[in-house]
Each structure stands twice: as structure tokens, then as C-alpha cells.
Design a protein around this motif. Structure first.
Motif, short mmCIF file in Angstrom:
data_model
loop_
_atom_site.label_atom_id
_atom_site.label_comp_id
_atom_site.label_asym_id
_atom_site.label_seq_id
_atom_site.Cartn_x
_atom_site.Cartn_y
_atom_site.Cartn_z
N ALA A 32 -17.09 14.29 -13.07
CA ALA A 32 -17.05 14.37 -11.54
C ALA A 32 -17.78 15.67 -11.14
O ALA A 32 -18.68 15.69 -10.30
CB ALA A 32 -15.73 14.24 -10.93
N LYS A 33 -17.42 16.76 -11.59
CA LYS A 33 -17.99 18.15 -11.49
C LYS A 33 -19.41 17.93 -11.86
O LYS A 33 -20.47 18.55 -10.70
CB LYS A 33 -17.42 19.46 -11.91
CG LYS A 33 -16.04 19.40 -11.71
CD LYS A 33 -15.38 20.85 -12.54
CE LYS A 33 -14.04 20.87 -12.16
NZ LYS A 33 -13.14 21.99 -13.13
N ALA A 34 -20.02 17.73 -12.63
CA ALA A 34 -21.52 17.55 -13.12
C ALA A 34 -22.21 16.49 -12.13
O ALA A 34 -23.16 17.11 -11.53
CB ALA A 34 -21.66 17.10 -14.38
N PHE A 35 -21.50 15.44 -11.69
CA PHE A 35 -22.34 14.79 -10.54
C PHE A 35 -22.26 15.27 -9.45
O PHE A 35 -23.30 15.22 -8.43
CB PHE A 35 -21.36 13.31 -10.58
CG PHE A 35 -21.89 12.62 -11.63
CD1 PHE A 35 -22.95 12.14 -12.18
CD2 PHE A 35 -20.59 11.99 -12.27
CE1 PHE A 35 -23.30 11.69 -13.27
CE2 PHE A 35 -20.60 11.17 -13.44
CZ PHE A 35 -21.96 10.83 -14.21
N LYS A 36 -21.33 16.00 -8.84
CA LYS A 36 -21.38 16.91 -7.77
C LYS A 36 -22.23 17.77 -7.57
O LYS A 36 -22.95 18.12 -6.73
CB LYS A 36 -19.88 17.48 -7.33
CG LYS A 36 -18.73 16.39 -7.06
CD LYS A 36 -17.46 17.13 -6.76
CE LYS A 36 -16.58 15.85 -6.56
NZ LYS A 36 -15.06 16.21 -6.62
#
Length: 75
Positions: A32-36
Motif C-alpha cells: 500500500a505504501k508503494a502504491f501511494k
């Protein structure tokens, strides 16, 4: 010299790729952090759509956070 938006697009794509790998490894929080981060890096319309789609999927897969409820004291 590479212009800013083109270079940033590569960064966005890289973050999406990282997010996909992390999903495969069952590391939802890091994915999720990478997609954000991908969405912060001036992504193309297609990259933005994919990142948002995966974030939505991760939010469905993540169990909801349940906060403990304190019982009222017995008089």
C-alpha cells in the motif's frame, strides 16, 4: 538530460512494480505504501488507475481494525 515528468513517470511505474511484488509476498502494508508513493510521483493515467485499483483491493483484503471496548465498571 531527461525532463522531469518523463523521469517521474518511470519512478511511478517502479513503485507500482514494487507494490505488485510486495503483494505477491503478502506484505500488504508495504505494498500500500508503494502504491501511494506511485500516486505521488506524477503517474500516467494508466499507472494511476492501476495503483488506485490495487489500493482499493488491499483495503478490501485487510481485516478491519477492531478497537477493544471497555466494559462499564460494576457499581
Amino acid at each position: 538530460f531527461i525532463a522531469g515528468p518523463i523521469r517521474e513517470q518511470g519512478v511511478a511505474d517502479s513503485y507500482v512494480g514494487l507494490g505488485l511484488c510486495l503483494m505477491e509476498e503478502k506484505d500488504s502494508a508495504s505494498a500500500a505504501k508503494a502504491f501511494k508513493k506511485a500516486l505521488e510521483a506524477n503517474p500516467s493515467e494508466e499507472t494511476s488507475r492501476l495503483a488506485n485499483e490495487k489500493l482499493k483491493l488491499l483495503s478490501v483484503l485487510e481485516p478491519p481494525v477492531v478497537l477493544p471496548v471497555q466494559a462499564a465498571p460494576v457499581p
